[in-house]
Design an enzyme around this catalytic site. Structure first.
Site, PDB file in Angstrom:
ATOM      1  N   ASP A   8       0.859  -1.176   0.000  1.00 42.46           N
ATOM      2  CA  ASP A   8       0.000   0.000   0.000  1.00 42.46           C
ATOM      3  C   ASP A   8       0.899   1.230   0.000  1.00 42.46           C
ATOM      4  O   ASP A   8       2.119   1.128  -0.187  1.00 42.46           O
ATOM      5  CB  ASP A   8      -0.991  -0.028   1.170  1.00 42.46           C
ATOM      6  CG  ASP A   8      -0.357   0.206   2.521  1.00 42.46           C
ATOM      7  OD1 ASP A   8       0.883   0.302   2.618  1.00 42.46           O
ATOM      8  OD2 ASP A   8      -1.110   0.296   3.510  1.00 42.46           O
ATOM      9  N   THR A  67       1.627  -1.481   9.130  1.00 42.73           N
ATOM     10  CA  THR A  67       1.857  -2.391  10.258  1.00 42.73           C
ATOM     11  C   THR A  67       1.965  -3.845   9.817  1.00 42.73           C
ATOM     12  O   THR A  67       2.383  -4.699  10.590  1.00 42.73           O
ATOM     13  CB  THR A  67       0.713  -2.323  11.286  1.00 42.73           C
ATOM     14  OG1 THR A  67      -0.480  -2.826  10.664  1.00 42.73           O
ATOM     15  CG2 THR A  67       0.513  -0.910  11.808  1.00 42.73           C
ATOM     16  N   HIS A  98       7.245 -23.133  10.816  1.00 39.61           N
ATOM     17  CA  HIS A  98       6.108 -23.634  11.591  1.00 39.61           C
ATOM     18  C   HIS A  98       4.764 -23.478  10.895  1.00 39.61           C
ATOM     19  O   HIS A  98       3.859 -24.269  11.141  1.00 39.61           O
ATOM     20  CB  HIS A  98       6.033 -22.915  12.943  1.00 39.61           C
ATOM     21  CG  HIS A  98       7.144 -23.284  13.861  1.00 39.61           C
ATOM     22  ND1 HIS A  98       7.218 -22.797  15.136  1.00 39.61           N
ATOM     23  CD2 HIS A  98       8.224 -24.089  13.708  1.00 39.61           C
ATOM     24  CE1 HIS A  98       8.301 -23.274  15.726  1.00 39.61           C
ATOM     25  NE2 HIS A  98       8.929 -24.057  14.880  1.00 39.61           N
ATOM     26  N   HIS A 133       3.505 -29.560  12.757  1.00 39.69           N
ATOM     27  CA  HIS A 133       3.110 -28.283  12.164  1.00 39.69           C
ATOM     28  C   HIS A 133       2.140 -28.504  10.998  1.00 39.69           C
ATOM     29  O   HIS A 133       1.221 -27.718  10.804  1.00 39.69           O
ATOM     30  CB  HIS A 133       4.349 -27.503  11.728  1.00 39.69           C
ATOM     31  CG  HIS A 133       5.288 -27.254  12.863  1.00 39.69           C
ATOM     32  ND1 HIS A 133       4.983 -26.424  13.915  1.00 39.69           N
ATOM     33  CD2 HIS A 133       6.512 -27.765  13.126  1.00 39.69           C
ATOM     34  CE1 HIS A 133       5.988 -26.415  14.771  1.00 39.69           C
ATOM     35  NE2 HIS A 133       6.929 -27.230  14.330  1.00 39.69           N
TER      36      HIS A 133
END
Length: 143
Positions: A8, A67, A98, A133
Site C-alpha cells: 500500500d 503495520t 512452523h 506443524h
C-alpha cells in the site's frame, strides 16, 4: 520462481528496492501495486495477489503495508493462503518453518529496509518443518 509483490502507500517508498532485491536473488516478480504513494486501500492489491497465488500464476508472495496487519488480514481471508507477519529474521524463519507461510507480510513502518531484506531472505531460505506443524496447518481452513 515467480513471486508476487504488493504494497500500500506506506510501503511504496521501498517497493522498488524490495522488488530489485528479489530480482537480484533470481526471482521473477509480478507487481500487483500500488503504483504511487497516494493513500489507497490495501485489500485492492492484497486480493489480486492472493488470487494469483491460488491460481498458480505465482508461487509465493510478499506484501508490505504500514503495520502489516491489514495486508495479513486481507490475504488470510482466502482459503489456502497462509500470510505470516514478520518484522525480523527470526520471525521470518518461523512463519515458514512452523506455518509454511506462502505469503510474507512485513511492516514498512516498524522495520528498516535492511531488516526487511533480511526478513525476506530468511523466509525464502527457511524450510517447512512438517510433522506436528502440518497437522496444525490442516486445521486452519474452514469449509
Amino acid at each position: 520462481m515467480r513471486i508476487g509483490f504488493c504494497c500500500d502507500h506506506a510501503g511504496f517508498d521501498i517497493k522498488f528496492e524490495v522488488i530489485g532485491h528479489l530480482g537480484s536473488k533470481g526471482f521473477e516478480v509480478e507487481d500487483f501495486g500500488t503504483d504511487s504513494a497516494a493513500s489507497m486501500d490495501y485489500p485492492d492489491v492484497a486480493h489480486p495477489l492472493a488470487e494469483a497465488l491460488l491460481e498458480g500464476r505465482i508461487e509465493l508472495g510478499v506484501a508490505i503495508c504500514g503495520t502489516g496487519n491489514g495486508m495479513a488480514i486481507s490475504l488470510n481471508k482466502h482459503k489456502g493462503i497462509r500470510a505470516g507477519l514478520a518484522w525480523n529474521r527470526e520471525i521470518g524463519v518461523l512463519v515458514k518453518k512452523h506455518n509454511n507461510a506462502n505469503v510474507l507480510v512485513v511492516p514498512a513502518r516498524f522495520a528498516s529496509l535492511e531488516t526487511i531484506r533480511e526478513t525476506i531472505d530468511a523466509w525464502l531460505e527457511a524450510e517447512f518443518a512438517g510433522g506436528r506443524h502440518q497437522r496444525r496447518i490442516d486445521k486452519i481452513d474452514i469449509v
